[in-house]
Write a protein that holds these residues in place. Structure first.
Motif, PDB file in Angstrom:
ATOM      1  N   MET A   1      -4.996 -37.754 -17.798  1.00 14.60           N
ATOM      2  CA  MET A   1      -4.247 -38.893 -18.286  1.00 14.60           C
ATOM      3  C   MET A   1      -3.512 -38.455 -19.560  1.00 14.60           C
ATOM      4  SD  MET A   1      -5.737 -42.668 -19.131  1.00 14.60           S
ATOM      5  CE  MET A   1      -6.535 -42.812 -17.563  1.00 14.60           C
ATOM      6  N   HIS A   2      -2.221 -38.586 -19.563  1.00 16.27           N
ATOM      7  CA  HIS A   2      -1.432 -38.185 -20.723  1.00 16.27           C
ATOM      8  C   HIS A   2      -0.764 -39.401 -21.360  1.00 16.27           C
ATOM      9  CE1 HIS A   2       1.326 -38.363 -17.376  1.00 16.27           C
ATOM     10  NE2 HIS A   2       2.336 -38.432 -18.214  1.00 16.27           N
ATOM     11  N   ASN A   3      -0.231 -39.199 -22.538  1.00 15.02           N
ATOM     12  CA  ASN A   3       0.449 -40.269 -23.289  1.00 15.02           C
ATOM     13  C   ASN A   3      -0.456 -41.472 -23.555  1.00 15.02           C
ATOM     14  OD1 ASN A   3       2.806 -38.767 -23.288  1.00 15.02           O
ATOM     15  ND2 ASN A   3       3.598 -39.751 -21.463  1.00 15.02           N
ATOM     16  N   ILE A   4      -1.686 -41.224 -23.896  1.00 17.56           N
ATOM     17  CA  ILE A   4      -2.600 -42.325 -24.198  1.00 17.56           C
ATOM     18  C   ILE A   4      -3.332 -41.986 -25.499  1.00 17.56           C
ATOM     19  CG2 ILE A   4      -4.522 -41.447 -22.794  1.00 17.56           C
ATOM     20  CD1 ILE A   4      -4.980 -44.415 -21.955  1.00 17.56           C
ATOM     21  N   THR A   5      -3.367 -42.948 -26.390  1.00 20.24           N
ATOM     22  CA  THR A   5      -4.024 -42.738 -27.686  1.00 20.24           C
ATOM     23  C   THR A   5      -5.538 -42.898 -27.527  1.00 20.24           C
ATOM     24  OG1 THR A   5      -3.954 -45.055 -28.353  1.00 20.24           O
ATOM     25  CG2 THR A   5      -2.003 -43.703 -28.859  1.00 20.24           C
ATOM     26  N   PRO A   6      -6.309 -42.433 -28.480  1.00 25.40           N
ATOM     27  CA  PRO A   6      -7.765 -42.618 -28.404  1.00 25.40           C
ATOM     28  C   PRO A   6      -8.172 -44.096 -28.317  1.00 25.40           C
ATOM     29  CG  PRO A   6      -7.244 -40.956 -30.046  1.00 25.40           C
ATOM     30  CD  PRO A   6      -5.933 -41.555 -29.600  1.00 25.40           C
ATOM     31  N   THR A   7      -7.467 -44.968 -29.038  1.00 25.19           N
ATOM     32  CA  THR A   7      -7.776 -46.402 -28.996  1.00 25.19           C
ATOM     33  C   THR A   7      -7.457 -46.982 -27.623  1.00 25.19           C
ATOM     34  OG1 THR A   7      -7.221 -46.525 -31.347  1.00 25.19           O
ATOM     35  CG2 THR A   7      -7.402 -48.606 -30.162  1.00 25.19           C
ATOM     36  N   LEU A  11     -10.089 -48.732 -24.623  1.00 28.21           N
ATOM     37  CA  LEU A  11      -9.829 -49.974 -23.891  1.00 28.21           C
ATOM     38  C   LEU A  11      -9.721 -49.704 -22.389  1.00 28.21           C
ATOM     39  CD1 LEU A  11      -9.268 -52.992 -23.794  1.00 28.21           C
ATOM     40  CD2 LEU A  11      -6.861 -52.483 -24.275  1.00 28.21           C
ATOM     41  N   TYR A  12      -9.029 -48.652 -22.010  1.00 34.30           N
ATOM     42  CA  TYR A  12      -8.890 -48.289 -20.598  1.00 34.30           C
ATOM     43  C   TYR A  12     -10.266 -48.057 -19.966  1.00 34.30           C
ATOM     44  CZ  TYR A  12      -7.350 -45.790 -16.422  1.00 34.30           C
ATOM     45  OH  TYR A  12      -7.143 -45.402 -15.126  1.00 34.30           O
ATOM     46  N   ILE A  47      -2.494 -53.130 -24.306  1.00 25.68           N
ATOM     47  CA  ILE A  47      -2.276 -53.302 -22.869  1.00 25.68           C
ATOM     48  C   ILE A  47      -0.795 -53.162 -22.526  1.00 25.68           C
ATOM     49  CG2 ILE A  47      -2.286 -55.026 -21.015  1.00 25.68           C
ATOM     50  CD1 ILE A  47      -5.062 -55.857 -22.071  1.00 25.68           C
ATOM     51  N   ASN A  48       0.070 -53.757 -23.330  1.00 21.03           N
ATOM     52  CA  ASN A  48       1.511 -53.632 -23.074  1.00 21.03           C
ATOM     53  C   ASN A  48       1.973 -52.182 -23.126  1.00 21.03           C
ATOM     54  OD1 ASN A  48       2.000 -56.333 -22.556  1.00 21.03           O
ATOM     55  ND2 ASN A  48       2.392 -56.808 -24.707  1.00 21.03           N
ATOM     56  N   CYS A  49       1.465 -51.426 -24.072  1.00 26.85           N
ATOM     57  CA  CYS A  49       1.809 -50.006 -24.166  1.00 26.85           C
ATOM     58  C   CYS A  49       1.325 -49.253 -22.926  1.00 26.85           C
ATOM     59  CB  CYS A  49       1.207 -49.372 -25.416  1.00 26.85           C
ATOM     60  SG  CYS A  49       2.013 -49.856 -26.936  1.00 26.85           S
ATOM     61  N   MET A  50       0.100 -49.537 -22.491  1.00 26.04           N
ATOM     62  CA  MET A  50      -0.437 -48.843 -21.318  1.00 26.04           C
ATOM     63  C   MET A  50       0.270 -49.266 -20.038  1.00 26.04           C
ATOM     64  SD  MET A  50      -4.495 -48.221 -21.979  1.00 26.04           S
ATOM     65  CE  MET A  50      -4.954 -49.861 -22.513  1.00 26.04           C
TER      66      MET A  50
END
Length: 71
Positions: A1-7, A11-12, A47-50
């Motif tokens: 999974m790329h482009n995802i922050t630790p925060t 949540l994911y 959630i909107n970012c993801m």
């Protein structure tokens, strides 16, 4: 999974685990409490970012419809 922050990853992972245990998605309040966030607004932003990055999808106007794109 790329482009995802630790925060976002926290949540994911919470959403994936909750869906596996309960058979449906968590509410905004459950996500807030389950990830130790202070506001539902922060959950909405994450959630909107993801959703924008293609990690999550949700049906419009349907409660508890947030789910990973790859299940």
């Amino acid at each position: 999974m790329h482009n995802i922050t630790p925060t976002q990853k926290i949540l994911y992972d919470f959403i994936v685990k909750y869906r596996a245990e309960n058979g449906y998605s968590p509410s905004w309040e459950e996500m807030k409490v389950g990830t130790n966030n202070k506001s539902k607004g922060n959950i909405a932003r994450l959630i909107n970012c993801m959703k924008k990055n293609g990690h999550l999808i949700a049906d419009r106007y349907v409660a508890r419809s947030i789910r990973p794109t790859k299940e």
